[in-house]
Design a protein around this motif. Structure first.
Motif, mmCIF file in Angstrom:
data_model
loop_
_atom_site.group_PDB
_atom_site.id
_atom_site.type_symbol
_atom_site.label_atom_id
_atom_site.label_comp_id
_atom_site.label_asym_id
_atom_site.label_seq_id
_atom_site.Cartn_x
_atom_site.Cartn_y
_atom_site.Cartn_z
ATOM 1 N N VAL A 31 0.884 -1.275 0.156
ATOM 2 C CA VAL A 31 -0.038 -0.015 0.234
ATOM 3 C C VAL A 31 0.828 1.242 0.089
ATOM 4 C CG1 VAL A 31 -1.900 -0.885 0.769
ATOM 5 C CG2 VAL A 31 -0.344 0.034 2.486
ATOM 6 N N MET A 34 1.884 1.796 -3.555
ATOM 7 C CA MET A 34 0.827 2.228 -4.422
ATOM 8 C C MET A 34 0.561 3.792 -4.197
ATOM 9 S SD MET A 34 -2.477 -0.512 -3.767
ATOM 10 C CE MET A 34 -3.370 0.779 -3.246
ATOM 11 N N THR A 35 0.682 4.044 -2.726
ATOM 12 C CA THR A 35 0.385 5.595 -2.227
ATOM 13 C C THR A 35 1.620 6.342 -2.973
ATOM 14 O OG1 THR A 35 -0.506 4.640 -0.270
ATOM 15 C CG2 THR A 35 0.346 7.096 -0.546
ATOM 16 N N VAL A 123 -1.631 5.738 8.495
ATOM 17 C CA VAL A 123 -1.308 7.117 8.109
ATOM 18 C C VAL A 123 -2.008 7.323 6.565
ATOM 19 C CG1 VAL A 123 0.998 6.480 7.163
ATOM 20 C CG2 VAL A 123 0.366 8.684 7.730
ATOM 21 N N GLU A 124 -2.615 8.346 6.592
ATOM 22 C CA GLU A 124 -3.370 8.592 5.404
ATOM 23 C C GLU A 124 -2.309 9.092 4.151
ATOM 24 O OE1 GLU A 124 -6.266 11.525 5.855
ATOM 25 O OE2 GLU A 124 -6.235 11.071 7.885
ATOM 26 N N GLY A 125 -2.687 8.546 3.158
ATOM 27 C CA GLY A 125 -1.758 8.607 1.974
ATOM 28 C C GLY A 125 -1.329 10.140 1.636
ATOM 29 N N GLU A 126 -2.130 10.965 1.944
ATOM 30 C CA GLU A 126 -1.815 12.635 1.672
ATOM 31 C C GLU A 126 -0.596 12.967 2.790
ATOM 32 O OE1 GLU A 126 -2.984 13.986 -0.802
ATOM 33 O OE2 GLU A 126 -1.615 15.437 -0.161
ATOM 34 N N GLN B 152 -3.270 0.212 8.311
ATOM 35 C CA GLN B 152 -2.598 0.969 7.368
ATOM 36 C C GLN B 152 -3.120 0.148 5.841
ATOM 37 O OE1 GLN B 152 -0.013 3.450 7.472
ATOM 38 N NE2 GLN B 152 -1.103 3.459 5.590
ATOM 39 N N LEU B 153 -3.181 -1.101 5.885
ATOM 40 C CA LEU B 153 -3.607 -1.763 4.493
ATOM 41 C C LEU B 153 -4.983 -1.453 4.007
ATOM 42 C CD1 LEU B 153 -2.982 -3.952 2.345
ATOM 43 C CD2 LEU B 153 -4.235 -5.459 3.985
ATOM 44 N N LEU B 155 -6.696 1.355 5.125
ATOM 45 C CA LEU B 155 -6.800 2.813 4.684
ATOM 46 C C LEU B 155 -6.247 2.840 3.345
ATOM 47 C CD1 LEU B 155 -7.351 5.758 5.647
ATOM 48 C CD2 LEU B 155 -5.003 5.747 6.384
ATOM 49 N N GLY B 156 -4.976 2.258 3.118
ATOM 50 C CA GLY B 156 -4.454 2.456 1.726
ATOM 51 C C GLY B 156 -5.354 2.064 0.543
ATOM 52 N N LEU B 157 -5.788 0.811 0.663
ATOM 53 C CA LEU B 157 -6.555 0.373 -0.189
ATOM 54 C C LEU B 157 -7.749 1.021 -0.477
ATOM 55 C CD1 LEU B 157 -6.525 -3.663 0.737
ATOM 56 C CD2 LEU B 157 -5.651 -2.450 -1.150
ATOM 57 N N GLU B 159 -8.111 4.138 0.181
ATOM 58 C CA GLU B 159 -7.929 5.536 -0.430
ATOM 59 C C GLU B 159 -7.744 5.353 -1.950
ATOM 60 O OE1 GLU B 159 -5.617 8.090 2.797
ATOM 61 O OE2 GLU B 159 -4.415 6.950 1.602
ATOM 62 N N ASN B 160 -7.274 4.015 -2.292
ATOM 63 C CA ASN B 160 -6.885 3.782 -3.653
ATOM 64 C C ASN B 160 -8.463 3.398 -4.486
ATOM 65 O OD1 ASN B 160 -5.292 2.957 -6.107
ATOM 66 N ND2 ASN B 160 -6.234 1.064 -5.672
#
Lengths: 144, 355
Positions: A31, A34-35, A123-126, B152-153, B155-157, B159-160
């Motif tokens: 992830v 990806m981010t 933690v958020e991507g941003e 974290q996984l 959230l990341g997914l 957001e994607n």
């Protein structure tokens, strides 16, 4: 010299920078990759401190690695040891800690050692991209 | 050396020979308590009800049982008759049959004694619970790691997914989120089950391999298993009779200690179960730092710990020993500095008698 033929090194700025993500969990590496790829970064992965040290010492990475994002709790060489290694051998490469454990003492000690950020998962991507951008700025400054 | 000599003298004195009348809850608790005291010998236990729990317990402990209280009261060897039947008629029976010189504890005195025994049992239970909760405090790092990583996984997914257009990827990542949520919810389920108070239920048949696996799962929160190789040498179908909550507690303690002993540079944790000859044994072995003799001789003392302040209560192995004693088991410890430690618990096998 084959290792020095990356587009970035040759002046063709294909990526915004090269980031090494060190975490024992493949899901996390995925992830984070990806981010960061969305923001145009080139991402390398290492599953523990030992692999991270191998990676940074491999060929062009020695010169081209811009930022390391590192977990703390990992097998073999853990994050604390790996970060100490990076600080003494590659002081110009900015470090970001990305950990599952909110530990104030650890955060203080890491920030004192000069890490750019101590981020606690999730933690958020941003926020992660902001942190990486700040680290990139430090890198630029160090090069001046 | 003086202490050793003195205690040797004490143990050669003739033990107090006790007869217990009544094998209900009071008699059973008394039996369990007195059985562990070396200077007391239990001559027998009597109850009119052949199915009374204390009689069954006494049979397990190879203590004579009878349904005829009179026989036991008249026994020549008895120094002390303890009446916990709660039956007012019993006092008369005792006075009719007892030998001169046999003391009697009955009526109010035995009720007070029963209260004390029950109080002690409650304190013991509180102590287990306190130690368990104190231990869970050390799970924080493990829990945070195991919850925040899947978060974290997720959230990341997620957001994607907000701007993902490929329907196949959307489907795959949504499924990954579902799986990650399931994994995360298992953590709170495991831990709340472990943290609850040990139920005072009757002993049941417990499959040791299953309990060991569960203990391993819990211990992963308490200690970092990085660079630890886990080896299971299980014999199939190994069982004992006991309280599964207490056994789980025993093994969580032993596994956690073993892994802590290997926190410098890792090693191998070997969990072995064996059965045969009416006994069952479980070994937890590590290849860690080991213990010098002066530490080894004190590990079962309450409040003895080699861990730093706030890191260990010093009650872990004390409680392990208490539980194993209660199950009429034995603990053997083999430890060598810089080589490792093996703790072997031997318990009577559950002889599942047909009903």
């Amino acid at each position: 010299m084959a290792e020095f033929t990356s587009g970035f090194f040759m002046g063709d700025k294909a990526t915004n920078g090269r980031i090494l993500v060190v975490d024992d969990e493949a899901d996390i590496r995925k992830v984070v990759r990806m981010t960061l790829q969305k923001a145009g970064y080139d991402v390398l992965e290492a599953e523990n401190g030992e692999k991270a040290i191998e990676t940074i010492n491999a060929g062009e990475n020695r010169l081209l690695l811009d930022v390391v994002i590192c977990d703390i709790r990992m097998p073999k060489i853990n994050g604390v040891e790996a970060i100490a290694y990076f600080r003494s051998n590659y002081p110009r490469v900015p470090l970001i800690v990305l950990t599952g454990f909110p530990d104030t003492d650890m955060a203080t000690s890491m920030l004192r050692q000069g890490v750019v950020d101590y981020l606690v998962k999730p933690v958020e991507g941003e926020k992660l991209r902001e942190s990486v951008a700040r680290a990139m700025d430090q890198r630029e400054l160090a090069h001046l | 050396m003086r202490d050793l000599t003195d205690s040797a003298v004490v143990s050669t004195l003739a033990p107090t020979k006790v007869a217990i009348l009544g094998a209900g809850r009071g008699g059973t608790a008394l039996l369990d308590l007195l059985y562990r005291i070396p200077s007391i010998e239990i001559i027998g236990i009597a109850d009119r009800d052949s199915q009374a729990p204390g009689l069954q317990r006494a049979r397990d402990l190879k203590i004579p049982v009878t349904e005829q209280a009179e026989e036991l009261i008249a026994n020549h060897g008895v120094n002390l008759i303890m009446d916990v039947t709660g039956d007012p008629q019993m006092e008369r029976v005792i006075h009719l049959h007892r030998r001169p010189g046999a003391d009697v504890l009955s009526g109010t005195a035995s009720r007070v004694l029963w209260e004390l025994v029950r109080h002690e049992a409650n304190l013991q239970a509180e102590l287990f619970h306190a130690e368990k909760l104190a231990g869970i405090g050390h799970f924080a790092a493990g829990i945070a790691h195991d919850i925040n990583n899947p978060l974290q996984l997720i959230l990341g997914l997620a957001e994607n997914l907000v701007d993902e257009t490929d329907i196949k990827t959307v489907h795959e990542q949504a499924m990954e989120i579902v799986e990650a949520v399931k994994r995360t919810s298992a953590i709170s389920r495991d831990l709340t089950q472990y943290a609850r108070k040990t139920s005072a239920r009757d002993d049941v048949v417990v499959w040791l391999n299953g309990i060991l696996d569960e203990a391993l799962k819990i211990a992963r929160y308490a200690a970092s298993f990085h660079d630890i190789t886990v080896v299971k040498q299980y014999e199939a179908g190994v069982d004992v009779k006991g309280n599964p909550d207490e056994l789980l507690h025993v093994f969580v303690n032993l596994i956690t200690n073993a892994v802590h002993a290997m926190d410098q540079g890792g090693g191998t944790l070997t969990m072995t179960t064996r059965a045969g000859g009416g006994a069952t044994s479980v070994s937890i072995a590590d290849t860690g730092c080991g213990m010098p003799p002066e530490v080894l001789s004190r590990i079962f003392e309450p409040f003895f710990t080699t861990k730093g302040p706030g890191k260990g209560t010093g009650l872990g192995l004390y409680n392990v020993k208490t539980i194993v004693n209660k199950m009429i088991g034995k603990i053997a410890v083999d430890s060598r500095v810089d080589e490792g430690t093996t703790i072997t618990i031997t318990l009577p096998s559950s002889e599942e008698a047909p009903p």
